[in-house]
Scaffold this motif. Structure first.
Motif, PDB file in Angstrom:
ATOM      1  N   THR A   1     -43.398  20.604  -1.401  1.00 56.44           N
ATOM      2  CA  THR A   1     -42.692  19.447  -0.870  1.00 56.44           C
ATOM      3  C   THR A   1     -41.444  19.247  -1.722  1.00 56.44           C
ATOM      4  OG1 THR A   1     -43.792  17.875  -2.321  1.00 56.44           O
ATOM      5  CG2 THR A   1     -44.888  18.366  -0.227  1.00 56.44           C
ATOM      6  N   ALA A   2     -40.669  18.231  -1.419  1.00 55.45           N
ATOM      7  CA  ALA A   2     -39.487  17.935  -2.229  1.00 55.45           C
ATOM      8  C   ALA A   2     -39.877  17.609  -3.669  1.00 55.45           C
ATOM      9  CB  ALA A   2     -38.700  16.778  -1.613  1.00 55.45           C
ATOM     10  N   THR A   3     -41.075  17.121  -3.865  1.00 52.52           N
ATOM     11  CA  THR A   3     -41.545  16.770  -5.211  1.00 52.52           C
ATOM     12  C   THR A   3     -42.022  17.990  -5.983  1.00 52.52           C
ATOM     13  OG1 THR A   3     -42.258  14.635  -4.362  1.00 52.52           O
ATOM     14  CG2 THR A   3     -43.138  15.289  -6.491  1.00 52.52           C
ATOM     15  N   THR A   4     -42.645  18.949  -5.310  1.00 48.11           N
ATOM     16  CA  THR A   4     -43.310  20.052  -6.015  1.00 48.11           C
ATOM     17  C   THR A   4     -42.575  21.384  -6.000  1.00 48.11           C
ATOM     18  OG1 THR A   4     -44.601  20.637  -4.048  1.00 48.11           O
ATOM     19  CG2 THR A   4     -45.577  19.028  -5.558  1.00 48.11           C
ATOM     20  N   VAL A   5     -41.511  21.521  -5.230  1.00 49.93           N
ATOM     21  CA  VAL A   5     -40.796  22.800  -5.165  1.00 49.93           C
ATOM     22  C   VAL A   5     -40.208  23.129  -6.534  1.00 49.93           C
ATOM     23  CG1 VAL A   5     -38.597  21.801  -4.373  1.00 49.93           C
ATOM     24  CG2 VAL A   5     -39.173  24.182  -3.797  1.00 49.93           C
ATOM     25  N   GLN A   6     -40.191  24.428  -6.879  1.00 54.37           N
ATOM     26  CA  GLN A   6     -39.689  24.883  -8.174  1.00 54.37           C
ATOM     27  C   GLN A   6     -38.745  26.054  -7.996  1.00 54.37           C
ATOM     28  OE1 GLN A   6     -43.030  26.048 -10.567  1.00 54.37           O
ATOM     29  NE2 GLN A   6     -43.980  24.036 -10.493  1.00 54.37           N
ATOM     30  N   ARG A   7     -37.891  26.252  -9.001  1.00 62.05           N
ATOM     31  CA  ARG A   7     -37.059  27.451  -9.009  1.00 62.05           C
ATOM     32  C   ARG A   7     -37.984  28.672  -9.040  1.00 62.05           C
ATOM     33  NH1 ARG A   7     -34.251  23.984 -12.391  1.00 62.05           N
ATOM     34  NH2 ARG A   7     -32.111  23.602 -11.717  1.00 62.05           N
ATOM     35  N   GLY A   8     -37.627  29.693  -8.294  1.00 64.56           N
ATOM     36  CA  GLY A   8     -38.437  30.905  -8.254  1.00 64.56           C
ATOM     37  C   GLY A   8     -39.421  30.945  -7.098  1.00 64.56           C
ATOM     38  N   ASP A   9     -39.683  29.809  -6.458  1.00 65.96           N
ATOM     39  CA  ASP A   9     -40.566  29.807  -5.288  1.00 65.96           C
ATOM     40  C   ASP A   9     -39.938  30.654  -4.192  1.00 65.96           C
ATOM     41  OD1 ASP A   9     -42.382  28.134  -6.508  1.00 65.96           O
ATOM     42  OD2 ASP A   9     -41.828  26.350  -5.356  1.00 65.96           O
ATOM     43  N   ILE A  10     -40.778  31.368  -3.447  1.00 67.56           N
ATOM     44  CA  ILE A  10     -40.299  32.174  -2.331  1.00 67.56           C
ATOM     45  C   ILE A  10     -40.805  31.505  -1.060  1.00 67.56           C
ATOM     46  CG2 ILE A  10     -40.346  34.428  -1.216  1.00 67.56           C
ATOM     47  CD1 ILE A  10     -40.952  35.553  -4.087  1.00 67.56           C
ATOM     48  N   ILE A  11     -39.861  31.065  -0.218  1.00 72.35           N
ATOM     49  CA  ILE A  11     -40.185  30.310   0.983  1.00 72.35           C
ATOM     50  C   ILE A  11     -39.874  31.157   2.208  1.00 72.35           C
ATOM     51  CG2 ILE A  11     -39.607  28.244   2.318  1.00 72.35           C
ATOM     52  CD1 ILE A  11     -38.949  26.881  -0.362  1.00 72.35           C
ATOM     53  N   GLN A  12     -40.806  31.179   3.144  1.00 73.96           N
ATOM     54  CA  GLN A  12     -40.639  31.936   4.389  1.00 73.96           C
ATOM     55  C   GLN A  12     -40.053  31.009   5.452  1.00 73.96           C
ATOM     56  OE1 GLN A  12     -41.966  35.188   4.615  1.00 73.96           O
ATOM     57  NE2 GLN A  12     -41.627  35.587   6.756  1.00 73.96           N
ATOM     58  N   LEU A  13     -38.881  31.371   5.979  1.00 77.20           N
ATOM     59  CA  LEU A  13     -38.217  30.589   7.021  1.00 77.20           C
ATOM     60  C   LEU A  13     -37.736  31.531   8.112  1.00 77.20           C
ATOM     61  CD1 LEU A  13     -35.989  28.352   4.731  1.00 77.20           C
ATOM     62  CD2 LEU A  13     -38.023  27.616   5.966  1.00 77.20           C
ATOM     63  N   GLY A  14     -38.191  31.316   9.321  1.00 81.49           N
ATOM     64  CA  GLY A  14     -37.738  32.126  10.444  1.00 81.49           C
ATOM     65  C   GLY A  14     -37.981  33.611  10.273  1.00 81.49           C
ATOM     66  N   GLY A  15     -39.063  33.974   9.600  1.00 80.72           N
ATOM     67  CA  GLY A  15     -39.394  35.383   9.409  1.00 80.72           C
ATOM     68  C   GLY A  15     -38.685  36.036   8.241  1.00 80.72           C
ATOM     69  N   HIS A  16     -37.911  35.269   7.472  1.00 78.84           N
ATOM     70  CA  HIS A  16     -37.206  35.800   6.309  1.00 78.84           C
ATOM     71  C   HIS A  16     -37.679  35.077   5.055  1.00 78.84           C
ATOM     72  CE1 HIS A  16     -34.471  37.993   8.897  1.00 78.84           C
ATOM     73  NE2 HIS A  16     -34.264  36.877   9.594  1.00 78.84           N
ATOM     74  N   ALA A  17     -37.755  35.813   3.964  1.00 74.55           N
ATOM     75  CA  ALA A  17     -38.171  35.229   2.686  1.00 74.55           C
ATOM     76  C   ALA A  17     -36.934  34.860   1.868  1.00 74.55           C
ATOM     77  CB  ALA A  17     -39.026  36.219   1.917  1.00 74.55           C
ATOM     78  N   PHE A  18     -36.941  33.650   1.321  1.00 70.56           N
ATOM     79  CA  PHE A  18     -35.825  33.157   0.518  1.00 70.56           C
ATOM     80  C   PHE A  18     -36.342  32.689  -0.835  1.00 70.56           C
ATOM     81  CE2 PHE A  18     -34.601  32.533   4.918  1.00 70.56           C
ATOM     82  CZ  PHE A  18     -33.296  33.001   4.950  1.00 70.56           C
ATOM     83  N   ARG A  19     -35.695  33.145  -1.911  1.00 71.56           N
ATOM     84  CA  ARG A  19     -36.077  32.727  -3.264  1.00 71.56           C
ATOM     85  C   ARG A  19     -35.202  31.543  -3.689  1.00 71.56           C
ATOM     86  NH1 ARG A  19     -38.818  35.242  -7.298  1.00 71.56           N
ATOM     87  NH2 ARG A  19     -38.660  37.211  -6.187  1.00 71.56           N
TER      88      ARG A  19
END
Length: 74
Positions: A17-35
């Protein structure tokens, strides 16, 4: 769930969430991974995520995203 990747690092699937997200997290959006490379605090608890590709994503306090987090060895 935790698992090992070939390099020996321990990874975990987490909900961020906005509270728990950290640098280095890899998030999947629309079939693409973003660091996530940087976080900017916005009013009312929102955050703007800066990805290594240069793209931006604003998430609000109720936004929930699935992410992969590489756990650091201690």
């Amino acid at each position: 769930m935790r698992s090992y990747v070939p390099g020996g690092a321990l990874v975990s699937n987490v909900e961020v969430t906005a509270t728990t997200v950290q640098r280095g997290d890899i998030i999947q959006l629309g079939g693409h991974a973003f660091r996530v490379t940087d976080l900017l605090q916005l009013p009312q608890g929102a955050k703007q995520l800066v990805f290594d590709s240069g793209e931006l994503l604003t998430i609000h306090t109720r936004t929930r995203l699935a992410a992969v987090r590489v756990l650091r060895r201690r």
